[in-house]
Design a protein around this motif. Structure first.
Motif, mmCIF file in Angstrom:
data_model
loop_
_atom_site.group_PDB
_atom_site.id
_atom_site.type_symbol
_atom_site.label_atom_id
_atom_site.label_comp_id
_atom_site.label_asym_id
_atom_site.label_seq_id
_atom_site.Cartn_x
_atom_site.Cartn_y
_atom_site.Cartn_z
ATOM 1 N N SER A 136 7.251 12.866 12.514
ATOM 2 C CA SER A 136 6.455 12.698 13.730
ATOM 3 C C SER A 136 5.331 13.714 13.827
ATOM 4 O O SER A 136 4.425 13.566 14.649
ATOM 5 N N ALA A 137 5.373 14.754 12.979
ATOM 6 C CA ALA A 137 4.283 15.740 12.960
ATOM 7 C C ALA A 137 3.059 15.209 12.231
ATOM 8 O O ALA A 137 1.996 15.820 12.269
ATOM 9 N N GLU A 138 3.206 14.062 11.567
ATOM 10 C CA GLU A 138 2.107 13.468 10.816
ATOM 11 C C GLU A 138 1.536 12.278 11.567
ATOM 12 O O GLU A 138 2.238 11.551 12.268
ATOM 13 N N SER A 139 0.246 12.060 11.417
ATOM 14 C CA SER A 139 -0.430 10.938 12.037
ATOM 15 C C SER A 139 -0.613 9.838 10.998
ATOM 16 O O SER A 139 -1.222 10.070 9.945
ATOM 17 N N LEU A 140 -0.057 8.651 11.262
ATOM 18 C CA LEU A 140 -0.176 7.527 10.337
ATOM 19 C C LEU A 140 -0.866 6.383 11.074
ATOM 20 O O LEU A 140 -0.442 5.984 12.149
ATOM 21 N N ARG A 141 -1.947 5.850 10.477
ATOM 22 C CA ARG A 141 -2.734 4.800 11.095
ATOM 23 C C ARG A 141 -2.981 3.688 10.098
ATOM 24 O O ARG A 141 -3.094 3.955 8.905
ATOM 25 N N PHE A 142 -3.104 2.466 10.590
ATOM 26 C CA PHE A 142 -3.189 1.341 9.665
ATOM 27 C C PHE A 142 -3.881 0.159 10.315
ATOM 28 O O PHE A 142 -3.905 0.015 11.528
ATOM 29 N N ASN A 143 -4.453 -0.701 9.475
ATOM 30 C CA ASN A 143 -4.996 -1.981 9.895
ATOM 31 C C ASN A 143 -5.369 -2.790 8.658
ATOM 32 O O ASN A 143 -5.421 -2.266 7.555
ATOM 33 N N TRP A 144 -5.652 -4.070 8.889
ATOM 34 C CA TRP A 144 -5.979 -4.970 7.787
ATOM 35 C C TRP A 144 -7.457 -4.907 7.452
ATOM 36 O O TRP A 144 -8.302 -4.804 8.341
ATOM 37 N N GLN A 145 -7.752 -5.023 6.177
ATOM 38 C CA GLN A 145 -9.139 -5.165 5.744
ATOM 39 C C GLN A 145 -9.671 -6.484 6.289
ATOM 40 O O GLN A 145 -8.955 -7.489 6.337
ATOM 41 N N ASN A 146 -10.919 -6.493 6.737
ATOM 42 C CA ASN A 146 -11.501 -7.700 7.317
ATOM 43 C C ASN A 146 -11.339 -8.906 6.402
ATOM 44 O O ASN A 146 -11.698 -8.874 5.236
ATOM 45 N N GLY A 147 -10.778 -9.967 6.971
ATOM 46 C CA GLY A 147 -10.724 -11.246 6.284
ATOM 47 C C GLY A 147 -9.692 -11.358 5.188
ATOM 48 O O GLY A 147 -9.605 -12.388 4.525
ATOM 49 N N GLY A 148 -8.875 -10.331 4.945
ATOM 50 C CA GLY A 148 -7.937 -10.385 3.833
ATOM 51 C C GLY A 148 -6.553 -9.877 4.178
ATOM 52 O O GLY A 148 -6.226 -9.607 5.334
ATOM 53 N N TYR A 149 -5.731 -9.734 3.137
ATOM 54 C CA TYR A 149 -4.351 -9.297 3.283
ATOM 55 C C TYR A 149 -4.138 -7.900 2.709
ATOM 56 O O TYR A 149 -3.038 -7.556 2.298
ATOM 57 N N ARG A 150 -5.180 -7.116 2.662
ATOM 58 C CA ARG A 150 -5.026 -5.731 2.193
ATOM 59 C C ARG A 150 -4.839 -4.829 3.408
ATOM 60 O O ARG A 150 -5.705 -4.753 4.283
ATOM 61 N N LEU A 151 -3.696 -4.163 3.462
ATOM 62 C CA LEU A 151 -3.386 -3.261 4.567
ATOM 63 C C LEU A 151 -3.848 -1.859 4.197
ATOM 64 O O LEU A 151 -3.416 -1.297 3.198
ATOM 65 N N ILE A 152 -4.749 -1.301 5.023
ATOM 66 C CA ILE A 152 -5.293 0.024 4.779
ATOM 67 C C ILE A 152 -4.537 1.031 5.651
ATOM 68 O O ILE A 152 -4.314 0.796 6.839
ATOM 69 N N ILE A 153 -4.145 2.147 5.065
ATOM 70 C CA ILE A 153 -3.325 3.144 5.761
ATOM 71 C C ILE A 153 -3.926 4.528 5.541
ATOM 72 O O ILE A 153 -4.357 4.851 4.429
ATOM 73 N N THR A 154 -3.962 5.344 6.590
ATOM 74 C CA THR A 154 -4.318 6.752 6.434
ATOM 75 C C THR A 154 -3.205 7.596 7.034
ATOM 76 O O THR A 154 -2.517 7.186 7.968
ATOM 77 N N ALA A 155 -3.023 8.796 6.480
ATOM 78 C CA ALA A 155 -2.003 9.715 6.983
ATOM 79 C C ALA A 155 -2.488 11.141 6.797
ATOM 80 O O ALA A 155 -3.160 11.469 5.814
ATOM 81 N N GLY A 156 -2.153 11.989 7.747
ATOM 82 C CA GLY A 156 -2.529 13.397 7.676
ATOM 83 C C GLY A 156 -1.854 14.167 8.784
ATOM 84 O O GLY A 156 -1.208 13.581 9.666
ATOM 85 N N PRO A 157 -1.973 15.484 8.791
ATOM 86 C CA PRO A 157 -1.363 16.307 9.840
ATOM 87 C C PRO A 157 -1.878 15.907 11.214
ATOM 88 O O PRO A 157 -3.069 15.661 11.393
ATOM 89 N N HIS A 158 -0.983 15.834 12.175
ATOM 90 C CA HIS A 158 -1.356 15.439 13.535
ATOM 91 C C HIS A 158 -2.085 16.578 14.236
ATOM 92 O O HIS A 158 -1.537 17.648 14.453
ATOM 93 N N ASN A 159 -3.371 16.327 14.579
ATOM 94 C CA ASN A 159 -4.195 17.308 15.299
ATOM 95 C C ASN A 159 -4.285 18.654 14.587
ATOM 96 O O ASN A 159 -4.393 19.701 15.215
ATOM 97 N N GLN A 160 -4.211 18.636 13.269
ATOM 98 C CA GLN A 160 -4.333 19.859 12.483
ATOM 99 C C GLN A 160 -5.185 19.584 11.252
ATOM 100 O O GLN A 160 -5.227 18.459 10.760
ATOM 101 N N PRO A 161 -5.858 20.611 10.731
ATOM 102 C CA PRO A 161 -6.619 20.419 9.494
ATOM 103 C C PRO A 161 -5.678 20.239 8.307
ATOM 104 O O PRO A 161 -4.533 20.692 8.325
ATOM 105 N N GLY A 162 -6.154 19.586 7.296
ATOM 106 C CA GLY A 162 -5.343 19.402 6.102
ATOM 107 C C GLY A 162 -5.787 18.178 5.331
ATOM 108 O O GLY A 162 -6.628 17.400 5.797
ATOM 109 N N PRO A 163 -5.236 17.951 4.146
ATOM 110 C CA PRO A 163 -5.604 16.802 3.318
ATOM 111 C C PRO A 163 -5.320 15.487 4.044
ATOM 112 O O PRO A 163 -4.394 15.388 4.846
ATOM 113 N N LEU A 164 -6.130 14.479 3.751
ATOM 114 C CA LEU A 164 -5.959 13.144 4.314
ATOM 115 C C LEU A 164 -5.586 12.195 3.195
ATOM 116 O O LEU A 164 -6.197 12.203 2.126
#
Length: 412
Positions: free
Chosen positions: A346-374
């Motif tokens: 729960s300390a990490e922020s995970l976000r997702f949605n579909w690429q326009n018009g297709g079935y590719r699910l795009i996901i990003t994850a990184g530290p919640h409200n903190q600097p760090g690698p994405l």
């Protein structure tokens, strides 16, 4: 928290006399379902993208009973990073971002942003709403001075623009207070009020217009205490401004309420995912075109904790389960496919949605409200593992966390 839940929370805050600006209420109405936030135009290029990525599994291709739901486990035992395979060479993601006082397409391969013309300069940059075929863009505005805590009004109208997928030129849609996606390509619902000081839960009108601003139908007066959530089929999903969990499916031509929903979770072009919220409930999906209601294996006992988004054609529903793992429900095969490597602390922020018009699910994850690698990842039917890229450059991370690339999440 899903967008619809955030909208309800803001509405409740207004009703209860807490601090909640009308601009925030209108903004939450605009962020939504199958297009909500990370809408990514993904293209193949000859260059190699040096990045890293996590695990996923393919959709079942047979009819059968709903798949078993993974059991939740305490988030303190979950990892902080997604796991999977390196992203294939030659894959480039183009992300719509708010760049300075305008908007741009950001390429993860070229590591630079390409400016989009046709938008007025905006000191606060732009925010975006994904719709079929592209994005709606509007400027960040300062809070209105005509609205008070006791009068939650829309304030001055905003100018809305359309950016087609991959286009370097924006076209003007028109002035209004909110825009909602429609199930018709090249069209959106534009919300207007008679005056800037009108209470936002009364006297709103919605009109279907083209992405170039041409009216495609009459203006419809919305029921009192309701705000526009999304166009679903030929009807409108409206969110109640005073009752936290109530939404309705409304026929704008007849003014009839077709269906009530206790907890709407996500909306597709013709689909609404919802749950009654009882302890043993499962998420239901209503297809408004044929009236069929399907029961999914997705736990629906705590709908406020669910975060989901439909693909553009409504076939696939991506959802973050109570276990914090992402899964994809196929409305054709009635199967639920978990995506391993996506259940994070729960300390990490995970976000997702579909690429326009297709079935590719795009996901990003990184530290919640903190600097760090994405981490930037994708999954699509047929993949046996999630594909992940790790972004460490601070400038690039900043680019990816603005505009359409962030915040990413599913929801209505």
């Amino acid at each position: 928290m899903t967008d619809i839940e955030g909208l309800r929370t803001a509405m409740h805050a207004a009703v209860d006399g807490e601090k909640a600006s009308a601009d925030e209420l209108i903004r939450l109405v605009k962020r939504r379902h199958r297009r909500h936030t990370i809408r990514v135009a993904c293209i193949a290029v000859l260059a190699v993208v040096a990045v890293a990525v996590p695990a996923g599994i393919s959709l079942h291709d047979r009819l059968g009973a709903p798949s078993p739901v993974p059991q939740a486990r305490p988030s303190r035992h979950l990892p902080t990073k997604m796991s999977g395979q390196p992203m294939p060479a030659g894959t480039n993601f183009r992300l719509l971002v708010s760049a300075g006082n305008g908007a741009a397409w950001y390429s993860t391969a070229a590591r630079r942003a390409e400016h989009i013309g046709g938008l007025p300069r905006s000191q606060g940059g732009y925010q975006f709403l994904g719709v079929l075929g592209g994005w709606v863009a509007w400027s960040y505005n300062a809070a209105s001075t005509v609205c008070t805590q006791g009068n939650q009004c829309p304030g001055p109208p905003k100018e809305f623009y359309f950016i087609a997928d991959g286009s370097l030129t924006a076209t003007r849609i028109g002035a209004g207070y909110a825009v909602a996606a429609s199930s018709r390509r090249g069209a959106v619902w534009l919300v207007t009020y008679p005056r800037a000081s009108t209470n936002f839960t009364g006297s709103a009108t919605a009109q279907l217009v083209s992405t170039t601003g041409r009216p495609l139908g009459p203006r419809y007066r919305l029921p009192a205490d309701y705000v526009l959530g999304s166009g679903v089929g030929s009807d409108l999903l409206l969110v109640n401004g005073t009752q936290q969990n109530l939404s309705i499916l409304w026929d704008p031509r007849t003014g009839r309420v077709l269906r009530h929903f206790d907890n709407a979770i996500a909306a597709g072009p013709e689909q609404i995912a919802w749950s009654s919220g009882c302890k043993s409930c499962r998420v239901q999906i209503l297809n408004v075109s044929n009236g069929q209601n399907a029961t999914t294996p997705i736990p629906g006992g705590d709908p406020a904790a669910l975060n989901g988004t439909f693909s553009d054609d409504g076939r696939l529903l991506a959802v973050q389960l109570p276990s914090r793992e992402l899964a994809v429900f196929d409305t054709d095969t009635r199967t639920l496919t978990p995506i391993p490597g996506t259940a994070l602390s729960s300390a990490e922020s995970l976000r997702f949605n579909w690429q326009n018009g297709g079935y590719r699910l795009i996901i990003t994850a990184g530290p919640h409200n903190q600097p760090g690698p994405l981490q930037l990842a994708y999954w699509q039917p047929g993949n046996t593992r999630l594909k992940v890229a790790t972004i460490r450059d601070p400038r690039e991370i900043t680019e990816l966390e603005t505009g359409a690339a962030g915040p990413l999440s599913g929801g209505l």
